[in-house]
Design an enzyme around this catalytic site. Structure first.
Site, PDB file in Angstrom:
ATOM      1  N   GLU A 124     -23.040-192.367 -59.878  1.00 30.09           N
ATOM      2  CA  GLU A 124     -23.782-192.612 -61.828  1.00 30.09           C
ATOM      3  C   GLU A 124     -23.024-192.010 -62.866  1.00 30.09           C
ATOM      4  O   GLU A 124     -23.394-191.552 -63.540  1.00 30.09           O
ATOM      5  CB  GLU A 124     -25.451-191.617 -61.321  1.00 30.09           C
ATOM      6  CG  GLU A 124     -26.311-192.258 -61.099  1.00 30.09           C
ATOM      7  CD  GLU A 124     -26.462-193.794 -60.987  1.00 30.09           C
ATOM      8  OE1 GLU A 124     -25.732-194.377 -61.831  1.00 30.09           O
ATOM      9  OE2 GLU A 124     -26.427-194.396 -59.651  1.00 30.09           O
ATOM     10  N   GLY A 125     -21.628-192.930 -62.657  1.00 32.54           N
ATOM     11  CA  GLY A 125     -20.275-192.163 -63.317  1.00 32.54           C
ATOM     12  C   GLY A 125     -20.206-190.709 -63.545  1.00 32.54           C
ATOM     13  O   GLY A 125     -21.816-190.402 -63.193  1.00 32.54           O
TER      14      GLY A 125
END
Ligand SMILES: Cc1cc2nc3c(=O)[nH]c(=O)nc-3n(C[C@H](O)[C@H](O)[C@H](O)COP(=O)(O)OP(=O)(O)OC[C@H]3O[C@@H](n4cnc5c(N)ncnc54)[C@H](O)[C@@H]3O)c2cc1C
Length: 596
Positions: free
Chosen positions: A443-444
């Site tokens: 998610e980053g």
């Protein structure tokens, strides 16, 4: 294999005493019927599901993992996962906070948020199957066409079908602008999508009859880079006009990854070979649409960190009260036994308090953000909606990165409480550490979250969102600044508020001269702002606990002890992080890469 009991008392403290959710929700027409009893009952039932159904599958799911059949491209989840998912669907849990128009129960996100904390404590790997579906639901709900919504939202709401997010490709993870998957228009409103995606969580499994993949790809006329990416809905089975399942779409799982943790979740290499999809949102604006999913997922990953912190803490606490080793330095505390329980030792308490403080601070923070999200989506006043949206935007990278960083520390400290027994698989603690590690990456990465916070959310709007949050902190400081009993909490909160203001201005000035200053400061900067947020919530909780400490309920005594521990032992990290953030980019970037 250990135990998990939903922390309902602390959840109720946060929701009712700290955040007054009942009266907050009454201001939102969609939720004016919701009262504290409904909230408590739902969470109690949810807690039972997590403790009794999915927690018992956590260790066995980790040991067994998922199985991939190369000839049929099918994936079988660990024993018991499919049945637990069926139970989850039959009980209506996927629909909890979904729109009643599509079969949802229409309950607020702040309740769903608490449910997700418990699900992740119970079994993070299992929870990713419904968790990703919820992100897909939110993205389609906001950006889908009426036809897409009618066809897919009811099934995602009920949980009969699950969802995925297909972004990553072998050569691009962080830098999605480089992605190569292609979408060819077919002239009938559909597209044929071809490409290779990797690391797709829940990309293939046996829990649901259909899987709805949200896939990023490029149209033939797409501009280079991130401005040329579109988003497509690609179902595993095509769906006929009457809603029945049609042909198998050529989006197949080529392999599943062998990985460090979350073994019960299938991390799939997905090959698209002319798979049929439909466009979601506008051409070339796929990243904008996907951001709805990504933001939901970032909050979701924060809840993964929180869930693991809580369950690791609970088990370490039981162990520390039971395991006897050595005597207390100040003389025996259990003279009837051959040694004292290890909870008498100061450093064992430090480890337990660390996990407890990260869990309780994280719970207050996440619940607050979920409530702000409910207000952003439902408040009748447009200005309130906008203010809440700004605050959620500011706080989302902190939820993702600060909570998961802390969970990594907390699970590791809890493992340490077990000594050597923590390191071997039998007690289950090493699984929590392994599972916690991914949350800093997907998610980053947490670095990317820090850059998002400092670069985009703060410097790009000249600190406006941060100032709005700072004004809330300042108001609380002024309101309580003359209360002597509060000074031990208010003083560090006020000091840190001033330091964050100065630090932000200093980095902003340096960034004008040299953009690398942002990259060099971002990670320690996020930790400093994370501490400001936690100090604010801990100070508010201290105020409530001080007022009730003589009520006879020992909960408040324990709460105050945790808050005092936080300010004495965790908060001081800010001094180091401020020095690091101020130290500039030269100590990182002056050495040529080939001289490393
Ligand atoms: C178990 C698992 C499940 C996953 N699930 C999904 C999923 O469901 N769907 C999906 O699409 N993807 C998924 N991913 C992919 C995940 O989101 C990516 O791994 C992640 O975004 C990082 O991309 P990368 O691995 O290519 O690393 P890279 O982008 O190659 O980054 C390598 C390192 O460089 C750093 N870095 C990169 N750019 C910068 C910069 N500008 N400044 C500073 N540092 C930088 C990164 O922080 C990182 O430390 C999953 C991954 C795993 C391991």
């Amino acid at each position: 294999m250990g135990q998990y009991v939903a922390p309902l008392r602390d959840m109720q403290f946060v929701l009712h005493e700290l955040l007054a959710v009942e009266s907050e929700l009454k201001q939102l027409p969609a939720y004016e019927e919701i009262d504290a009893d409904i909230i408590n009952q739902v969470l109690e039932e949810g807690g039972k599901f997590c403790s009794e159904v999915i927690f018992p599958l956590n260790h066995s799911g980790d040991r067994e993992g998922c199985h991939h059949d190369k000839t049929t491209h099918t994936v079988t989840t660990p024993k018991g996962f499919k049945e637990a998912y069926k139970q989850y669907v039959e009980a209506g849990w996927p629909a909890l906070s979904c729109d009643p128009e599509y079969g949802g129960q229409g309950l607020p996100l702040v309740m769903n948020n608490s449910m997700y904390e418990m699900l992740n404590s119970g079994n993070q790997a299992w929870t990713m199957y419904p968790g990703l579906s919820h992100g897909a639901y939110e993205c389609l709900h906001e950006h889908g066409t009426p036809e897409q919504k009618a066809q897919f939202l009811p099934k995602l709401t009920s949980g009969e079908w699950t969802g995925t997010m297909c972004l990553t490709e072998p050569h691009c993870g962080t830098d999605l602008g480089m992605l190569r998957s292609k979408a060819e228009p077919q002239g009938d409103g559909t597209y044929k999508i071809t490409g290779a995606k990797i690391f797709i969580s829940a990309g293939e499994h046996d829990c649901a009859e259909n899987i709805i993949h949200l896939v990023l790809a490029r149209l033939p006329d797409a501009p280079e880079g991130s401005k040329g990416i579109s988003l497509f809905l690609v179902p595993k089975f095509l769906v006929n006009a009457d809603g029945s399942l049609g042909a198998r779409n050529p989006i197949f799982c080529g392999a599943i990854e062998e990985k460090m943790g979350i073994h019960g979740n299938s991390t799939c290499q997905m090959n698209l070979d002319g798979a049929i999809g439909t466009l979601i949102g506008q051409p070339h604006k796929g990243l904008n649409a996907m951001f709805v999913f990504m933001n939901a997922a970032r909050l979701g990953v924060g809840m993964q960190g929180l869930g693991l912190t809580e369950v690791a803490y609970q088990n370490a606490l039981i162990y520390a009260k039971d395991r006897i080793q050595m005597r207390s330095l100040s003389g025996p505390k259990a003279p009837d036994k051959p040694a004292d329980p290890i909870i008498v030792h100061a450093d064992v308490r430090r480890m337990l308090f660390t996990a407890k403080a990260w869990a309780e601070g994280g719970r207050a923070f996440c619940s607050y953000v979920a409530l702000q999200l409910d207000k952003e989506l439902n408040h009748p006043d447009e200005q309130v909606r906008k203010d809440c949206a700004d605050e959620v935007a500011l706080l989302t990278p902190i939820i993702k990165a600060f909570i998961t960083d802390n969970a990594w520390t907390a699970t590791s400290e809890c493992l340490q409480v077990y000594g050597g027994h923590g390191y071997i698989a039998e007690w289950g603690m090493e699984q929590y550490v392994r599972d916690a590690r991914i949350n800093l990456i997907y998610e980053g990465t947490n670095t990317v979250q820090s850059l998002d916070l400092l670069g985009r959310k703060i410097l790009q709007d000249n600190g406006a969102k941060l100032r709005k949050f700072g004004a809330k902190v300042q108001a609380f400081v002024e309101e309580n600044g003359t209360d002597e009993a509060m000074s031990e909490f208010i003083t560090p909160l006020a000091e840190l508020g001033d330091k964050v203001t100065k630090l932000t201005m200093e980095i902003g000035m340096k960034a004008f001269q040299n953009p690398d200053e942002v990259g060099a400061a971002a990670v320690p900067y996020l930790r400093v702002v994370g501490h400001l947020v936690y100090s604010y919530f801990f100070a508010q909780m201290a105020k409530i606990a001080l007022a009730k400490q003589d009520s006879g309920d020992t909960f408040y005594k324990a709460k105050l002890a945790t808050i005092r521990f936080y300010f004495a032992r965790l908060y001081p990290e800010t001094a180091m992080c401020i020095r690091q953030a101020r130290s500039g980019s030269a100590n990182l970037l002056s050495l040529e890469a080939d001289l490393f």
